[in-house]
Design a protein around this motif. Structure first.
Motif, mmCIF file in Angstrom:
data_model
loop_
_atom_site.group_PDB
_atom_site.id
_atom_site.type_symbol
_atom_site.label_atom_id
_atom_site.label_comp_id
_atom_site.label_asym_id
_atom_site.label_seq_id
_atom_site.Cartn_x
_atom_site.Cartn_y
_atom_site.Cartn_z
ATOM 1 N N ALA A 52 0.834 -1.208 0.000
ATOM 2 C CA ALA A 52 0.000 0.000 0.000
ATOM 3 C C ALA A 52 0.869 1.258 0.000
ATOM 4 N N VAL A 53 1.943 1.253 0.780
ATOM 5 C CA VAL A 53 2.846 2.415 0.820
ATOM 6 C C VAL A 53 3.501 2.611 -0.546
ATOM 7 N N VAL A 54 3.999 1.534 -1.127
ATOM 8 C CA VAL A 54 4.653 1.635 -2.439
ATOM 9 C C VAL A 54 3.655 2.098 -3.500
ATOM 10 N N GLY A 55 2.443 1.557 -3.466
ATOM 11 C CA GLY A 55 1.421 1.962 -4.429
ATOM 12 C C GLY A 55 1.054 3.431 -4.303
ATOM 13 N N CYS A 56 0.958 3.916 -3.081
ATOM 14 C CA CYS A 56 0.659 5.337 -2.877
ATOM 15 C C CYS A 56 1.838 6.209 -3.300
ATOM 16 N N PHE A 57 3.052 5.727 -3.037
ATOM 17 C CA PHE A 57 4.247 6.490 -3.402
ATOM 18 C C PHE A 57 4.388 6.601 -4.920
#
Length: 106
Positions: A52-57
């Motif tokens: 989720a963090v990578v996708g948002c980044f």
């Protein structure tokens, strides 16, 4: 049109911060608390919230939406269960007020 992009950027930044906060909370929770709360493993939640963090980044819409859903599930369902089994949260009587126990007119 420029205002629309700045609003999208702010929403993306808010999603990123929300996902990072959830990831850190999942990271600091004890492994045995996940089992005691009858939730998925700590590794499972770290992988899901990390994605989720990578996708948002990266700004990928599909991963942003999936990450938002996973983050909300963690914050609303898993985190309170972890706090209950870890002894976190507020301890006290049901008659406690904001400044201590309520004893009536005694």
């Amino acid at each position: 049109m420029q205002g629309l992009f700045s609003v999208q950027w702010l929403i993306g930044l808010a999603l990123l911060v929300f996902a990072v906060v959830a990831f850190v909370m999942a990271l600091v929770a004890r492994e045995d608390a996940y089992r005691a709360a009858d939730k998925q493993t700590k590794t499972f939640w770290l992988v899901i919230l990390g994605i989720a963090v990578v996708g948002c980044f990266l700004g990928w819409l599909f991963l942003q939406v999936a990450g938002l859903i996973a983050t909300i599930v963690f914050m609303v369902d898993v985190r309170p269960a972890l706090q209950r089994v870890s002894g976190g949260g507020r301890r006290g009587s049901s008659s406690d007020g904001p400044y201590g126990p309520y004893n009536g007119n005694r």
